[in-house]
Structures are given as structure tokens and as C-alpha cells.
Design a protein around this motif. Sequence first.
Motif, PDB file in Angstrom:
ATOM      1  N   GLY A  15      -8.157   2.999  -0.900  1.00 36.70           N
ATOM      2  CA  GLY A  15      -6.986   2.843  -1.769  1.00 36.70           C
ATOM      3  C   GLY A  15      -5.679   2.847  -0.997  1.00 36.70           C
ATOM      4  N   VAL A  16      -5.563   3.714  -0.018  1.00 38.99           N
ATOM      5  CA  VAL A  16      -4.348   3.782   0.804  1.00 38.99           C
ATOM      6  C   VAL A  16      -4.159   2.481   1.581  1.00 38.99           C
ATOM      7  CG1 VAL A  16      -3.348   4.887   2.850  1.00 38.99           C
ATOM      8  CG2 VAL A  16      -4.264   6.292   0.998  1.00 38.99           C
ATOM      9  N   VAL A  17      -5.252   1.940   2.112  1.00 42.65           N
ATOM     10  CA  VAL A  17      -5.171   0.677   2.854  1.00 42.65           C
ATOM     11  C   VAL A  17      -4.743  -0.464   1.925  1.00 42.65           C
ATOM     12  CG1 VAL A  17      -6.495  -1.047   4.154  1.00 42.65           C
ATOM     13  CG2 VAL A  17      -6.862   1.388   4.575  1.00 42.65           C
ATOM     14  N   VAL A  18      -5.302  -0.498   0.722  1.00 44.91           N
ATOM     15  CA  VAL A  18      -4.961  -1.549  -0.246  1.00 44.91           C
ATOM     16  C   VAL A  18      -3.474  -1.497  -0.606  1.00 44.91           C
ATOM     17  CG1 VAL A  18      -5.246  -2.260  -2.664  1.00 44.91           C
ATOM     18  CG2 VAL A  18      -7.253  -1.818  -1.247  1.00 44.91           C
ATOM     19  N   ILE A  19      -2.979  -0.313  -0.924  1.00 45.69           N
ATOM     20  CA  ILE A  19      -1.588  -0.172  -1.366  1.00 45.69           C
ATOM     21  C   ILE A  19      -0.597  -0.372  -0.220  1.00 45.69           C
ATOM     22  CG2 ILE A  19       0.109   1.547  -2.133  1.00 45.69           C
ATOM     23  CD1 ILE A  19      -1.300   0.497  -4.484  1.00 45.69           C
ATOM     24  N   SER A  20      -0.902   0.201   0.936  1.00 44.75           N
ATOM     25  CA  SER A  20       0.035   0.149   2.068  1.00 44.75           C
ATOM     26  C   SER A  20      -0.126  -1.106   2.920  1.00 44.75           C
ATOM     27  CB  SER A  20      -0.140   1.384   2.953  1.00 44.75           C
ATOM     28  OG  SER A  20      -1.400   1.362   3.602  1.00 44.75           O
ATOM     29  N   GLY A  21      -1.356  -1.662   2.910  1.00 40.69           N
ATOM     30  CA  GLY A  21      -1.625  -2.793   3.783  1.00 40.69           C
ATOM     31  C   GLY A  21      -1.747  -2.399   5.246  1.00 40.69           C
ATOM     32  N   ASP A  22      -1.924  -1.105   5.507  1.00 44.47           N
ATOM     33  CA  ASP A  22      -1.944  -0.599   6.876  1.00 44.47           C
ATOM     34  C   ASP A  22      -3.041   0.470   7.014  1.00 44.47           C
ATOM     35  OD1 ASP A  22      -1.453   0.281   9.427  1.00 44.47           O
ATOM     36  OD2 ASP A  22       0.594   0.998   9.039  1.00 44.47           O
TER      37      ASP A  22
ATOM     38  N   SER B 195      -4.839 -10.587  -1.706  1.00 49.03           N
ATOM     39  CA  SER B 195      -4.518  -9.381  -0.937  1.00 49.03           C
ATOM     40  C   SER B 195      -3.123  -8.839  -1.215  1.00 49.03           C
ATOM     41  CB  SER B 195      -4.670  -9.663   0.562  1.00 49.03           C
ATOM     42  OG  SER B 195      -3.809 -10.738   0.946  1.00 49.03           O
ATOM     43  N   HIS B 196      -2.166  -9.716  -1.592  1.00 48.59           N
ATOM     44  CA  HIS B 196      -0.803  -9.229  -1.824  1.00 48.59           C
ATOM     45  C   HIS B 196      -0.635  -8.593  -3.216  1.00 48.59           C
ATOM     46  CE1 HIS B 196      -0.655 -13.246  -3.665  1.00 48.59           C
ATOM     47  NE2 HIS B 196       0.344 -12.794  -4.406  1.00 48.59           N
ATOM     48  N   LYS B 197      -1.647  -8.718  -4.071  1.00 49.86           N
ATOM     49  CA  LYS B 197      -1.604  -8.078  -5.394  1.00 49.86           C
ATOM     50  C   LYS B 197      -2.090  -6.634  -5.261  1.00 49.86           C
ATOM     51  CE  LYS B 197      -0.468 -11.833  -7.785  1.00 49.86           C
ATOM     52  NZ  LYS B 197       0.748 -11.941  -8.611  1.00 49.86           N
ATOM     53  N   ARG B 198      -1.309  -5.825  -4.599  1.00 46.20           N
ATOM     54  CA  ARG B 198      -1.775  -4.501  -4.193  1.00 46.20           C
ATOM     55  C   ARG B 198      -1.965  -3.548  -5.365  1.00 46.20           C
ATOM     56  NH1 ARG B 198       2.135  -3.488   1.100  1.00 46.20           N
ATOM     57  NH2 ARG B 198       1.492  -5.349   2.262  1.00 46.20           N
ATOM     58  N   ILE B 199      -0.975  -3.471  -6.238  1.00 45.69           N
ATOM     59  CA  ILE B 199      -1.068  -2.545  -7.372  1.00 45.69           C
ATOM     60  C   ILE B 199      -2.205  -2.961  -8.297  1.00 45.69           C
ATOM     61  CG2 ILE B 199       0.132  -1.620  -9.399  1.00 45.69           C
ATOM     62  CD1 ILE B 199       2.748  -1.900  -7.891  1.00 45.69           C
ATOM     63  N   GLU B 200      -2.329  -4.269  -8.546  1.00 45.84           N
ATOM     64  CA  GLU B 200      -3.393  -4.762  -9.414  1.00 45.84           C
ATOM     65  C   GLU B 200      -4.775  -4.444  -8.825  1.00 45.84           C
ATOM     66  OE1 GLU B 200       0.147  -7.562 -10.021  1.00 45.84           O
ATOM     67  OE2 GLU B 200      -0.773  -6.439  -8.402  1.00 45.84           O
TER      68      GLU B 200
ATOM     69  N   ALA C 151      -2.114   5.127  -9.472  1.00 44.85           N
ATOM     70  CA  ALA C 151      -1.541   3.785  -9.263  1.00 44.85           C
ATOM     71  C   ALA C 151      -0.015   3.843  -9.129  1.00 44.85           C
ATOM     72  CB  ALA C 151      -1.969   2.837 -10.380  1.00 44.85           C
ATOM     73  N   PRO C 152       0.713   4.406 -10.116  1.00 40.66           N
ATOM     74  CA  PRO C 152       2.173   4.500  -9.936  1.00 40.66           C
ATOM     75  C   PRO C 152       2.578   5.492  -8.852  1.00 40.66           C
ATOM     76  CG  PRO C 152       1.505   5.592 -11.973  1.00 40.66           C
ATOM     77  CD  PRO C 152       0.318   4.847 -11.460  1.00 40.66           C
ATOM     78  N   ILE C 153       1.785   6.557  -8.654  1.00 39.24           N
ATOM     79  CA  ILE C 153       2.117   7.555  -7.622  1.00 39.24           C
ATOM     80  C   ILE C 153       2.036   6.936  -6.229  1.00 39.24           C
ATOM     81  CG2 ILE C 153       1.374   9.704  -6.536  1.00 39.24           C
ATOM     82  CD1 ILE C 153       0.473  10.641  -9.326  1.00 39.24           C
ATOM     83  N   PHE C 154       0.937   6.218  -5.963  1.00 42.00           N
ATOM     84  CA  PHE C 154       0.776   5.552  -4.667  1.00 42.00           C
ATOM     85  C   PHE C 154       1.792   4.418  -4.506  1.00 42.00           C
ATOM     86  CE2 PHE C 154      -3.663   6.455  -2.724  1.00 42.00           C
ATOM     87  CZ  PHE C 154      -3.445   7.816  -2.858  1.00 42.00           C
ATOM     88  N   ALA C 155       2.073   3.723  -5.601  1.00 46.19           N
ATOM     89  CA  ALA C 155       3.054   2.630  -5.541  1.00 46.19           C
ATOM     90  C   ALA C 155       4.421   3.165  -5.100  1.00 46.19           C
ATOM     91  CB  ALA C 155       3.164   1.951  -6.902  1.00 46.19           C
TER      92      ALA C 155
ATOM     93  N   ALA D  20     -12.504  -6.382  -7.552  1.00 45.74           N
ATOM     94  CA  ALA D  20     -11.059  -6.449  -7.313  1.00 45.74           C
ATOM     95  C   ALA D  20     -10.731  -7.448  -6.208  1.00 45.74           C
ATOM     96  CB  ALA D  20     -10.527  -5.062  -6.958  1.00 45.74           C
ATOM     97  N   ARG D  21     -11.553  -7.479  -5.173  1.00 48.02           N
ATOM     98  CA  ARG D  21     -11.320  -8.410  -4.061  1.00 48.02           C
ATOM     99  C   ARG D  21     -11.489  -9.858  -4.502  1.00 48.02           C
ATOM    100  NH1 ARG D  21     -11.168  -6.023   1.029  1.00 48.02           N
ATOM    101  NH2 ARG D  21     -11.740  -7.989   2.023  1.00 48.02           N
ATOM    102  N   LEU D  22     -12.404 -10.088  -5.448  1.00 50.85           N
ATOM    103  CA  LEU D  22     -12.627 -11.449  -5.940  1.00 50.85           C
ATOM    104  C   LEU D  22     -11.571 -11.864  -6.964  1.00 50.85           C
ATOM    105  CD1 LEU D  22     -16.520 -11.388  -6.391  1.00 50.85           C
ATOM    106  CD2 LEU D  22     -15.222 -12.566  -4.599  1.00 50.85           C
ATOM    107  N   LEU D  23     -11.063 -10.919  -7.720  1.00 52.32           N
ATOM    108  CA  LEU D  23     -10.154 -11.229  -8.818  1.00 52.32           C
ATOM    109  C   LEU D  23      -8.690 -11.323  -8.402  1.00 52.32           C
ATOM    110  CD1 LEU D  23     -11.770  -8.886 -11.493  1.00 52.32           C
ATOM    111  CD2 LEU D  23     -11.715 -11.391 -11.592  1.00 52.32           C
ATOM    112  N   PHE D  24      -8.330 -10.609  -7.309  1.00 54.59           N
ATOM    113  CA  PHE D  24      -6.917 -10.562  -6.904  1.00 54.59           C
ATOM    114  C   PHE D  24      -6.758 -10.869  -5.422  1.00 54.59           C
ATOM    115  CE2 PHE D  24      -7.204  -7.725 -10.576  1.00 54.59           C
ATOM    116  CZ  PHE D  24      -6.203  -8.255 -11.378  1.00 54.59           C
TER     117      PHE D  24
END
Length: 304
Positions: free
Chosen positions: A140-147, A91-96, A264-268, A85-89
Motif C-alpha cells: 500500500g505504501v508503494v502504491v500511494i507513494s510510488g517509491d 499506475s498513476h491512479k494511486r488513491i483508486e 485511504a485518506p490518511i495515506f493520501a 486493482a492492477r488490471l482496473l487502474f
Amino acid sequence: MDSAIMIFYQIVRMFFMMAVGWVLARRRTLDEQTTARLSDILLMVATPCTLITSFHQPFSSEKLSGLIISFGLSVAAYLIAIVSARLLFRSHKRIEHFSVVFSNAGFLGIPLVSGVFGAQAVFYLAPFIACFYLFAWTYGVVVISGDRRQIRLKKILTNPCILSLFLCILVFLIPVKPWAPLMEAISSLGSLNTPLAMLVLGAYMAKGRLLDMFRDRRVYYVSFCRLIVVPLLIVLLFALVPVRFNEIRSIILIGAAAPVGVLAPIFAQMFGLDSRYGAQIVSVSTIFSLFTMPLILLLSQWLW
């Protein structure tokens, strides 16, 4: 070949149940509040009961070794997904990014493993589900929230599935097993897992217009990465695992090859991102999994 055919059969069976959930949601019988409550019942009752039932078996050192192997393979599978995921997307592509890492191992993995290998085989899927919640509420929380400050240890420790796993291990280790009527009741509640999960998934798929789901090209790429790229890499890595652990690695592969998880949609929604887009990815990847999961399992049998 037989396992791949069985996977296809089980997925088709579950799609019929999902269709019921879709119709009920379209008719407003299953509204968002009802769906949320069904999800809570699934998370807090049905899934834990399914896990406890799978651990209700005589202790043996061989099974304990298998459980440890399963945990190691589960961690390896998640590390592959995270690196991919880190290679394919970016950092701002959080949901993906989140969608590629986290599969629907609980909702789809448990019913599929039960259908193909039997209810007791969920025993070896339990570590993968434990890793799901551990990684989801941290990485997952860090990826979605960025925090990083959004990580809540309490959320991990109080998660019903994590708590039930401690109980599962206790049930497996103790020489005197729980009272038979109690275990029969737990088993009956666990049998709700598949129908409830499918109704909830069907309701999620009904959130958007069916044709609109397939108009966003981004959804295809994310689904391809989740259903093809990550499972293929796992198949190649697991080829190094001794043949005597074939059932265990196949069980972990089923969990890892499942479509995008409903978190994914719940965290989004939880962190202010586009939850409808997350639901689209879940829906489309679930539909495509009807074809990809049997093919991945067939390929694994050919390579292993």
C-alpha cells in the motif's frame, strides 16, 4: 438468507451510530484533532482488546487448523484484490488503486462479524486484519507513494494490531489463561471498538458536503470495484473451499467485501495526494455497502 438479513440489520445499526459522528463533526464537537485521537484510541486500545478477547478460549487443534486456513484465505483474498486493482487502474491512479485493495475490515469487519457470528468469531478474522496491516505498510505504501524506499519495517513491527496478534496467539496457546478480572477489563475496553469506529467514520463522512460526494463519477467506479468486483471474484474462488470451512470463508468474505478503508485518506494526506477525494471514496462506498454487503453474502450462500 438469515446471515444476509443479519448483515443488513448490523449495518443499519452502525449507520445510526455513524450519523451521530456526522452530526458531532458538523457541530464541531468532533474536530479533526479529536477524531485523530479517537482513531488512535481505536487503533491502540479498542481493536487490540477485541482481538485478545476473541483469542481467550481453550486451545484445540481444530481451531488452530481453522486459524491457518483463515490466514491462507486472507492472503488469497488480498492477492485477488491486488491483481484486480492492477488490471482496473493505471499506475498513476494511486488513491483508486489503494482503495480497491484495502477494505475497512477493522472498523466495519469486526463489528459485523461479532454481530453475525458472535464475539469469538473475530478469532478467524484476525489473520485478515494482520494481512491488512502487513500489505498496507508494504504494498500500500508503494502504491500511494510510488517509491519502494518509503517502506518502513518499524511501522509494521510496532503497529499495535500486529503486536496484539502475537499476544493473542500466546493467550490462545498457553494452558493457564490470564486472570479473570484482567480479561474482563480487556473485554470491556474491546466493547468500545464498534461505537468508536462508527463515530470516527461519521466524522470522516462529514469532511465534505454530502451532495458533493455523489457528484464525482470516479467515486462510483471505485466503489463498484471495491464492493462488487473484488468480492464477486473472492466468492468464486472460495467456492472451491470445502463446505466444512463455510463459517471461516464467510467471515473472510465479510472483511473482503467491506467498503474502502479509512487508511485511504490518511495515506493520501501523508504522501501529498488528495485526502478529501480519499474521504469521499470512503464515505460513498460505506453508504453503498449497506446494500452490497448483504447481497454479496446472500450470493455466497446460494453458490456455496
